[in-house]
Design a protein around this motif. Structure first.
Motif, mmCIF file in Angstrom:
data_model
loop_
_atom_site.group_PDB
_atom_site.id
_atom_site.type_symbol
_atom_site.label_atom_id
_atom_site.label_comp_id
_atom_site.label_asym_id
_atom_site.label_seq_id
_atom_site.Cartn_x
_atom_site.Cartn_y
_atom_site.Cartn_z
ATOM 1 N N ASP A 17 0.811 -1.218 0.000
ATOM 2 C CA ASP A 17 0.000 0.000 0.000
ATOM 3 C C ASP A 17 0.846 1.270 0.000
ATOM 4 O OD1 ASP A 17 -2.193 -1.645 0.075
ATOM 5 O OD2 ASP A 17 -2.723 -1.193 2.159
ATOM 6 N N LEU A 18 2.150 1.127 0.221
ATOM 7 C CA LEU A 18 3.053 2.271 0.271
ATOM 8 C C LEU A 18 3.580 2.600 -1.125
ATOM 9 C CD1 LEU A 18 2.902 1.298 3.225
ATOM 10 C CD2 LEU A 18 5.269 1.932 3.452
ATOM 11 N N VAL A 19 4.105 3.798 -1.270
ATOM 12 C CA VAL A 19 4.737 4.228 -2.512
ATOM 13 C C VAL A 19 6.163 4.635 -2.171
ATOM 14 C CG1 VAL A 19 4.677 5.904 -4.397
ATOM 15 C CG2 VAL A 19 2.539 5.095 -3.407
ATOM 16 N N LYS A 20 7.136 4.116 -2.925
ATOM 17 C CA LYS A 20 8.538 4.477 -2.685
ATOM 18 C C LYS A 20 8.965 5.506 -3.723
ATOM 19 C CE LYS A 20 12.799 2.623 -1.013
ATOM 20 N NZ LYS A 20 13.525 1.429 -0.618
ATOM 21 N N ILE A 21 9.388 6.666 -3.235
ATOM 22 C CA ILE A 21 9.829 7.758 -4.103
ATOM 23 C C ILE A 21 11.173 8.261 -3.589
ATOM 24 C CG2 ILE A 21 9.302 10.037 -5.048
ATOM 25 C CD1 ILE A 21 6.338 9.507 -4.340
ATOM 26 N N GLU A 22 12.167 8.231 -4.433
ATOM 27 C CA GLU A 22 13.494 8.747 -4.115
ATOM 28 C C GLU A 22 14.018 8.213 -2.779
ATOM 29 O OE1 GLU A 22 12.638 12.976 -4.481
ATOM 30 O OE2 GLU A 22 13.413 12.951 -6.534
ATOM 31 N N TRP A 25 9.674 5.932 1.827
ATOM 32 C CA TRP A 25 8.382 5.259 1.810
ATOM 33 C C TRP A 25 7.303 6.265 2.148
ATOM 34 C CZ3 TRP A 25 7.703 0.768 -0.324
ATOM 35 C CH2 TRP A 25 8.756 -0.168 -0.335
ATOM 36 N N TYR A 26 6.299 6.363 1.295
ATOM 37 C CA TYR A 26 5.153 7.248 1.514
ATOM 38 C C TYR A 26 3.967 6.397 1.961
ATOM 39 C CZ TYR A 26 7.387 11.341 -0.610
ATOM 40 O OH TYR A 26 8.206 12.407 -0.877
ATOM 41 N N PHE A 27 3.424 6.721 3.136
ATOM 42 C CA PHE A 27 2.306 5.981 3.719
ATOM 43 C C PHE A 27 0.989 6.617 3.294
ATOM 44 C CE2 PHE A 27 5.838 4.682 6.221
ATOM 45 C CZ PHE A 27 5.511 3.499 6.862
ATOM 46 N N PRO A 28 -0.019 5.780 2.968
ATOM 47 C CA PRO A 28 -1.315 6.322 2.555
ATOM 48 C C PRO A 28 -2.021 7.027 3.712
ATOM 49 C CG PRO A 28 -1.435 3.934 2.743
ATOM 50 C CD PRO A 28 0.005 4.316 2.960
ATOM 51 N N PRO A 29 -2.848 8.023 3.395
ATOM 52 C CA PRO A 29 -3.547 8.784 4.447
ATOM 53 C C PRO A 29 -4.307 7.911 5.438
ATOM 54 C CG PRO A 29 -3.862 9.830 2.313
ATOM 55 C CD PRO A 29 -3.154 8.525 2.060
ATOM 56 N N TYR A 89 -0.174 11.194 0.598
ATOM 57 C CA TYR A 89 0.666 10.182 1.246
ATOM 58 C C TYR A 89 1.770 10.901 2.019
ATOM 59 C CZ TYR A 89 -1.250 6.180 -1.371
ATOM 60 O OH TYR A 89 -2.054 5.183 -1.882
ATOM 61 N N VAL A 90 2.196 10.331 3.142
ATOM 62 C CA VAL A 90 3.182 10.985 4.010
ATOM 63 C C VAL A 90 4.472 10.173 4.074
ATOM 64 C CG1 VAL A 90 3.676 11.783 6.358
ATOM 65 C CG2 VAL A 90 1.389 12.091 5.400
#
Length: 101
Positions: A17-22, A25-29, A89-90
């Motif tokens: 459910d997370l997104v990895k950017i640079e 890890w970005y956690f969903p709201p 996402y945070v």
């Protein structure tokens, strides 16, 4: 995965459910702990993601100033570059918030 400050879990979600950017890890709201996020006045603009919203993260004694950030309204094309929408996402400052599986 979990985002933890001291003994406080501030976000928790399955890795898929997370997104990895640079490298972050970005956690969903929906995975964020209620009451653990307070908007910060810190400003930042990423040339390809847009304007960031910084957050003071945690509660009680365990608060990380500017410990998290999100992109409420990413720039056009940013989601395509990442492969999915990451609005709201945070991600967390690794020097203040532990990310664990």
């Amino acid at each position: 995965m979990k985002a933890v400050i001291g003994s406080t879990v501030v976000a928790e979600a399955p890795t898929e459910d997370l997104v990895k950017i640079e490298g972050n890890w970005y956690f969903p709201p929906a995975s964020l702990a209620e009451g653990a996020f307070e908007k910060s006045p810190t400003q930042y603009h990423c040339p390809w993601k847009g304007d960031a919203q910084y957050w003071n993260v945690g509660s009680g004694e365990d608060v990380a100033p500017d410990g998290g950030w999100s992109y409420p309204e990413p720039l056009a094309g940013a989601a395509d570059r990442v492969g999915q929408d990451f609005a709201g996402y945070v991600a967390f400052d690794k020097s203040q918030v532990a990310i664990a599986e």
